[in-house]
Design a protein around this motif. Structure first.
Motif, PDB file in Angstrom:
ATOM      1  N   LYS A 172      20.053 -29.010 -24.398  1.00  0.00           N
ATOM      2  CA  LYS A 172      19.087 -30.104 -24.588  1.00  0.00           C
ATOM      3  C   LYS A 172      17.893 -29.650 -25.408  1.00  0.00           C
ATOM      4  CE  LYS A 172      20.111 -32.723 -20.390  1.00  0.00           C
ATOM      5  NZ  LYS A 172      19.612 -33.186 -19.092  1.00  0.00           N
ATOM      6  N   LEU A 173      17.390 -28.452 -25.124  1.00  0.00           N
ATOM      7  CA  LEU A 173      16.226 -27.937 -25.839  1.00  0.00           C
ATOM      8  C   LEU A 173      16.530 -27.765 -27.326  1.00  0.00           C
ATOM      9  CD1 LEU A 173      13.327 -26.872 -25.797  1.00  0.00           C
ATOM     10  CD2 LEU A 173      14.230 -24.626 -25.144  1.00  0.00           C
ATOM     11  N   ALA A 174      17.741 -27.365 -27.643  1.00  0.00           N
ATOM     12  CA  ALA A 174      18.111 -27.096 -29.032  1.00  0.00           C
ATOM     13  C   ALA A 174      17.966 -28.315 -29.936  1.00  0.00           C
ATOM     14  CB  ALA A 174      19.542 -26.573 -29.087  1.00  0.00           C
ATOM     15  N   PHE A 175      18.166 -29.518 -29.388  1.00  0.00           N
ATOM     16  CA  PHE A 175      18.160 -30.717 -30.225  1.00  0.00           C
ATOM     17  C   PHE A 175      17.101 -31.738 -29.825  1.00  0.00           C
ATOM     18  CE2 PHE A 175      22.465 -28.954 -30.267  1.00  0.00           C
ATOM     19  CZ  PHE A 175      22.584 -28.697 -31.625  1.00  0.00           C
ATOM     20  N   ALA A 176      16.219 -31.368 -28.933  1.00  0.00           N
ATOM     21  CA  ALA A 176      15.261 -32.325 -28.382  1.00  0.00           C
ATOM     22  C   ALA A 176      14.154 -32.682 -29.368  1.00  0.00           C
ATOM     23  CB  ALA A 176      14.642 -31.760 -27.111  1.00  0.00           C
ATOM     24  N   ASN A 177      13.717 -33.949 -29.272  1.00  0.00           N
ATOM     25  CA  ASN A 177      12.481 -34.327 -29.954  1.00  0.00           C
ATOM     26  C   ASN A 177      11.323 -33.829 -29.089  1.00  0.00           C
ATOM     27  OD1 ASN A 177      12.168 -36.116 -27.789  1.00  0.00           O
ATOM     28  ND2 ASN A 177      12.809 -37.897 -28.974  1.00  0.00           N
ATOM     29  N   TYR A 178      10.097 -34.124 -29.473  1.00  0.00           N
ATOM     30  CA  TYR A 178       8.945 -33.569 -28.740  1.00  0.00           C
ATOM     31  C   TYR A 178       8.961 -33.978 -27.269  1.00  0.00           C
ATOM     32  CZ  TYR A 178       4.248 -32.119 -27.546  1.00  0.00           C
ATOM     33  OH  TYR A 178       3.172 -31.520 -26.945  1.00  0.00           O
ATOM     34  N   GLU A 179       9.200 -35.240 -26.982  1.00  0.00           N
ATOM     35  CA  GLU A 179       9.232 -35.690 -25.582  1.00  0.00           C
ATOM     36  C   GLU A 179      10.368 -35.013 -24.823  1.00  0.00           C
ATOM     37  OE1 GLU A 179       6.872 -37.379 -23.998  1.00  0.00           O
ATOM     38  OE2 GLU A 179       5.807 -37.329 -25.910  1.00  0.00           O
ATOM     39  N   GLY A 180      11.490 -34.820 -25.486  1.00  0.00           N
ATOM     40  CA  GLY A 180      12.619 -34.127 -24.864  1.00  0.00           C
ATOM     41  C   GLY A 180      12.294 -32.679 -24.570  1.00  0.00           C
ATOM     42  N   VAL A 181      11.560 -32.037 -25.479  1.00  0.00           N
ATOM     43  CA  VAL A 181      11.132 -30.649 -25.270  1.00  0.00           C
ATOM     44  C   VAL A 181      10.253 -30.565 -24.030  1.00  0.00           C
ATOM     45  CG1 VAL A 181       9.656 -28.815 -26.209  1.00  0.00           C
ATOM     46  CG2 VAL A 181      11.350 -29.930 -27.674  1.00  0.00           C
TER      47      VAL A 181
ATOM     48  N   TYR B 180       1.407 -23.176 -22.924  1.00  0.00           N
ATOM     49  CA  TYR B 180       1.772 -23.401 -24.320  1.00  0.00           C
ATOM     50  C   TYR B 180       1.975 -24.891 -24.588  1.00  0.00           C
ATOM     51  CZ  TYR B 180       4.371 -23.550 -28.640  1.00  0.00           C
ATOM     52  OH  TYR B 180       4.780 -23.868 -29.905  1.00  0.00           O
ATOM     53  N   VAL B 181       2.718 -25.564 -23.717  1.00  0.00           N
ATOM     54  CA  VAL B 181       2.968 -26.996 -23.895  1.00  0.00           C
ATOM     55  C   VAL B 181       1.647 -27.771 -23.866  1.00  0.00           C
ATOM     56  CG1 VAL B 181       3.973 -29.026 -22.775  1.00  0.00           C
ATOM     57  CG2 VAL B 181       5.362 -26.985 -23.147  1.00  0.00           C
ATOM     58  N   ASP B 182       0.739 -27.398 -22.981  1.00  0.00           N
ATOM     59  CA  ASP B 182      -0.570 -28.054 -22.946  1.00  0.00           C
ATOM     60  C   ASP B 182      -1.299 -27.890 -24.277  1.00  0.00           C
ATOM     61  OD1 ASP B 182      -0.167 -28.925 -20.364  1.00  0.00           O
ATOM     62  OD2 ASP B 182      -1.393 -27.350 -19.441  1.00  0.00           O
ATOM     63  N   MET B 183      -1.185 -26.705 -24.871  1.00  0.00           N
ATOM     64  CA  MET B 183      -1.829 -26.476 -26.169  1.00  0.00           C
ATOM     65  C   MET B 183      -1.205 -27.326 -27.271  1.00  0.00           C
ATOM     66  SD  MET B 183      -2.685 -22.488 -26.520  1.00  0.00           S
ATOM     67  CE  MET B 183      -2.804 -21.501 -25.063  1.00  0.00           C
ATOM     68  N   THR B 184       0.119 -27.525 -27.197  1.00  0.00           N
ATOM     69  CA  THR B 184       0.763 -28.340 -28.232  1.00  0.00           C
ATOM     70  C   THR B 184       0.362 -29.803 -28.120  1.00  0.00           C
ATOM     71  OG1 THR B 184       2.821 -28.817 -27.013  1.00  0.00           O
ATOM     72  CG2 THR B 184       2.740 -26.787 -28.344  1.00  0.00           C
TER      73      THR B 184
ATOM     74  N   VAL C 105       7.690 -25.770 -31.771  1.00  0.00           N
ATOM     75  CA  VAL C 105       7.575 -25.823 -30.306  1.00  0.00           C
ATOM     76  C   VAL C 105       8.893 -25.380 -29.671  1.00  0.00           C
ATOM     77  CG1 VAL C 105       7.146 -27.301 -28.302  1.00  0.00           C
ATOM     78  CG2 VAL C 105       5.802 -27.624 -30.399  1.00  0.00           C
ATOM     79  N   ARG C 106       9.999 -25.921 -30.173  1.00  0.00           N
ATOM     80  CA  ARG C 106      11.313 -25.520 -29.646  1.00  0.00           C
ATOM     81  C   ARG C 106      11.519 -24.016 -29.813  1.00  0.00           C
ATOM     82  NH1 ARG C 106      13.682 -30.358 -32.139  1.00  0.00           N
ATOM     83  NH2 ARG C 106      14.104 -29.049 -33.929  1.00  0.00           N
ATOM     84  N   ALA C 107      11.223 -23.500 -30.991  1.00  0.00           N
ATOM     85  CA  ALA C 107      11.421 -22.068 -31.260  1.00  0.00           C
ATOM     86  C   ALA C 107      10.596 -21.208 -30.316  1.00  0.00           C
ATOM     87  CB  ALA C 107      11.074 -21.752 -32.716  1.00  0.00           C
ATOM     88  N   HIS C 108       9.348 -21.586 -30.102  1.00  0.00           N
ATOM     89  CA  HIS C 108       8.497 -20.797 -29.206  1.00  0.00           C
ATOM     90  C   HIS C 108       8.982 -20.878 -27.768  1.00  0.00           C
ATOM     91  CE1 HIS C 108       5.028 -20.909 -32.307  1.00  0.00           C
ATOM     92  NE2 HIS C 108       5.807 -19.856 -32.470  1.00  0.00           N
ATOM     93  N   LEU C 109       9.410 -22.055 -27.344  1.00  0.00           N
ATOM     94  CA  LEU C 109       9.917 -22.173 -25.978  1.00  0.00           C
ATOM     95  C   LEU C 109      11.226 -21.406 -25.805  1.00  0.00           C
ATOM     96  CD1 LEU C 109       8.983 -25.838 -25.055  1.00  0.00           C
ATOM     97  CD2 LEU C 109       7.993 -23.730 -24.153  1.00  0.00           C
TER      98      LEU C 109
END
Length: 134
Positions: free
Chosen positions: A113-122, A78-82, A92-96
């Motif tokens: 961390k996932l709850a508030f992460a930007n894309y790189e943080g995710v 999934y992350v590769d697709m994003t 992205v956060r919701a799906h993860l």
């Protein structure tokens, strides 16, 4: 059933069957599809013309293959697709969160961390979860 409130929960296949028997147009069932075998069970129980899914597919995107790949494998794919198809970070956060829903309670530090992460943080949280689970 309803999306919110006291009428949430499992869909009633008996009600879906009653609708199918009462109308002469195609009926598509939606609800309680978590595994591939549920598709056939729903069609057999209700007589519907088709089945659609939502929640089950978010938890297991491979549902229609009949397989249950390891969560880390689906998350990495999934992350590769994003990366290939840019997606809003909140989606992205919701799906993860849905993919990792059984693992996150075991790793509350990463859940926060996932709850508030930007894309790189995710991406970083996903990498850490993969390392811990694999």
């Amino acid at each position: 059933r309803e999306q919110k409130g006291h009428k949430t929960g499992l869909a009633s296949w008996d009600h879906i069957k009653a609708v199918k028997e009462a109308v002469s147009i195609p009926v598509v069932a939606n609800g309680n599809i978590r595994y591939l075998r549920d598709v056939g069970d729903c069609i057999a129980a209700t007589g519907v013309d088709g089945v659609m899914i939502a929640e089950g597919n978010l938890t297991n995107p491979a549902l229609f293959t009949g397989k249950m790949p390891p969560v880390w494998q689906m998350a990495e794919e999934y992350v590769d697709m994003t990366k290939k198809y840019p997606t809003d970070v909140s989606a992205v956060r919701a799906h993860l969160f849905r993919l990792w829903h059984k693992c996150l309670p075991l790793h509350p530090d990463l859940r926060s961390k996932l709850a508030f992460a930007n894309y790189e943080g995710v991406l970083d949280v996903n990498r850490q979860l993969v390392e811990r689970i694999k």
